[in-house]
Design an enzyme around this catalytic site. Structure first.
Site, mmCIF file in Angstrom:
data_model
loop_
_atom_site.group_PDB
_atom_site.id
_atom_site.type_symbol
_atom_site.label_atom_id
_atom_site.label_comp_id
_atom_site.label_asym_id
_atom_site.label_seq_id
_atom_site.Cartn_x
_atom_site.Cartn_y
_atom_site.Cartn_z
ATOM 1 N N TRP A 72 0.931 -1.111 -0.232
ATOM 2 C CA TRP A 72 -0.121 0.468 -0.328
ATOM 3 C C TRP A 72 0.903 0.787 -0.259
ATOM 4 C CZ3 TRP A 72 -4.302 -0.704 -1.687
ATOM 5 C CH2 TRP A 72 -4.893 -2.017 -1.473
ATOM 6 N N ASP B 142 -1.894 6.512 6.640
ATOM 7 C CA ASP B 142 -2.832 5.753 6.016
ATOM 8 C C ASP B 142 -3.232 4.633 6.929
ATOM 9 O OD1 ASP B 142 -4.312 3.617 4.805
ATOM 10 O OD2 ASP B 142 -2.997 3.068 2.562
ATOM 11 N N LYS C 237 -12.357 -2.450 6.402
ATOM 12 C CA LYS C 237 -11.701 -3.458 7.667
ATOM 13 C C LYS C 237 -12.308 -2.717 9.297
ATOM 14 C CE LYS C 237 -8.613 -3.677 3.412
ATOM 15 N NZ LYS C 237 -7.842 -2.191 3.108
HETATM 16 C C1 PLP Z 1 -7.248 -1.965 1.997
HETATM 17 C C2 PLP Z 1 -6.495 -1.352 2.203
HETATM 18 C C3 PLP Z 1 -5.693 0.149 0.555
HETATM 19 C C4 PLP Z 1 -7.021 0.157 0.450
HETATM 20 O O1 PLP Z 1 -8.385 0.380 0.325
HETATM 21 P P1 PLP Z 1 -9.711 0.760 -1.229
HETATM 22 O O2 PLP Z 1 -10.461 0.933 0.416
HETATM 23 O O3 PLP Z 1 -9.716 -0.711 -1.687
HETATM 24 O O4 PLP Z 1 -8.387 1.494 -1.692
HETATM 25 C C5 PLP Z 1 -5.548 0.917 1.020
HETATM 26 N N1 PLP Z 1 -4.274 1.226 2.137
HETATM 27 C C6 PLP Z 1 -4.296 0.303 3.387
HETATM 28 C C7 PLP Z 1 -3.687 0.347 4.662
HETATM 29 C C8 PLP Z 1 -5.345 -1.106 3.176
HETATM 30 O O5 PLP Z 1 -5.788 -1.849 4.342
#
Ligand code: PLP
Length: 368
Positions: free
Chosen positions: A101, A174, A198
């Site tokens: 990511w 993030d 999540k």
């Molecule tokens: C799942 C995830 C993403 C991607 O998220 P989307 O909402 O599918 O764009 C980005 N960063 C992390 C750390 C993730 O776990």
């Protein structure tokens, strides 16, 4: 069929209580005779739903007054572009590369500004979080991925960053796979963002918490699409266009569940207990082992391998995942980059679920 224990990395399990409540309100929410799915987002019936969700985000994360809470679309992946497009000033940003990511965020940022990757753990397949010395540089911001969903690592510290003149560099993180899994000091960050699927809600909404002074009046990147401007969404209270109404409603319910269960601190306690139990089991097993290094381990995503290598490993992993699913423990296949298995044990996963997984693993190890 009975409910399974769902170890999916995302979208992932939601608290059963929340699903039951949503089911009970499906045809008639709050005496309106409508489902939330059918409501106008500008109606009297919907207004309190989004307002309450925002209030709960603010309460549970102790969001300071000078931050906006936004409910956006396009997933965390859209933030990879919105961050550089909105925060660009001098045109240089620092990123730490701790996995898939991070890499995606870096690749996207490079389209809009110069990116300095100050540290990476790629040398050891991202199995640890690098120790980043206090950063000094003329950066518009510093970005890192707080919990690495695929690699199963988590930052145990908040990096420091200053400009050469001593002023603070905004930190951007993030937090998609760890938001509200434990307390977080929002005031240390310029922007915290998280895809909801999540720990917070079904897929469809991205939570963005941004310090007001970082929202640009005029966009630094020419011709930025309207939908990618923080100011547009901030000024409109996340209602510039139709927001993902139902997902926000579900997030509100999950947040209420978190509050009822002790808030961020309650979640931290619950998550620590689950993760300790699982890592202890892995560390004391001669059949399984965790891939993430101690000191960098995620509370949420736990990848693990067996003692087998090569083709034998491929066969045993396949067998594990199939037999686990038959035993009501689903979505345990590992990500191809790490191999093996991965158990994602987000807030909604119960201690009972982790114990059931360990019991299965023990039986499987003895048989194989
Ligand atoms: C799942 C995830 C993403 C991607 O998220 P989307 O909402 O599918 O764009 C980005 N960063 C992390 C750390 C993730 O776990």
């Amino acid at each position: 069929m009975a409910r399974v224990f769902n170890f999916s990395a995302g979208p992932s399990a939601l608290p059963e209580e929340v699903l039951n409540e949503a089911a009970a309100e499906m045809l008639d929410c709050n005496g309106t005779g409508q489902s939330v799915m059918e409501m106008s987002h500008r109606s009297k019936a919907y207004e309190p739903i989004i307002a309450e969700c925002e209030a709960l985000v603010r309460e549970l994360l102790a969001v300071p007054e000078n931050y906006k809470v936004l409910f956006l679309q396009g997933g965390a992946s859209t933030q990879f572009a919105m961050i550089p497009m909105n925060l660009k000033k001098n045109g240089k940003a620092a990123y730490i590369n701790t996995g898939v990511w991070s890499k995606k965020a870096i690749a996207e940022a490079k389209k809009y500004l110069t990116v300095d990757v100050l540290a990476t753990s790629e040398d050891k397949t991202f199995s640890y979080i690098p120790k980043v010395e206090p950063i000094v540089g003329d950066y518009d911001y510093v970005h890192y991925t707080m919990n690495n969903t695929i690699m199963g690592t988590k930052w145990s510290y908040i990096p420091e960053a200053k400009r050469p003149d001593g002023s603070e560099i905004p930190l951007v993180t993030d937090a998609s796979s760890c938001i509200l899994s434990e307390p977080l000091d929002i005031s240390k960050f310029g922007v915290v963002y998280a895809g909801a699927q999540k720990n917070l809600a079904p897929a469809g909404v991205t939570l963005v918490i941004i310090r007001e002074d970082l929202i640009p009046e005029t966009m630094p990147v020419e011709n930025t699409p309207t939908m990618l401007q923080y100011k547009i969404h901030a000024d409109a209270g996340s209602m510039y266009n139709t927001p993902p109404c139902y997902t926000i409603y579900m997030m509100g319910k999950v947040l209420k569940w978190i509050k009822k269960n002790g808030g961020a601190e309650g979640m931290a306690k619950r998550n620590q207990e689950k993760a300790d139990l699982f890592y202890d089991y892995l560390d004391n097993s001669d059949f399984y082992h965790a891939t993430a290094e101690k000191g960098s381990r995620s509370l949420m995503n736990i990848p693990f391998l067996t003692k087998y290598d090569g083709e034998e490993a491929t066969a045993i992993n396949k067998k594990f995942v199939a037999e686990a699913a038959a035993a009501g423990l689903v979505n345990l296949a590992g990500h191809r980059l790490v191999g093996g298995m991965r158990a994602s044990i987000y807030n909604a996963m119960s201690l009972e679920g982790v114990k059931a997984l360990i019991a299965f693993m023990d039986k499987f190890a003895k048989e194989n």
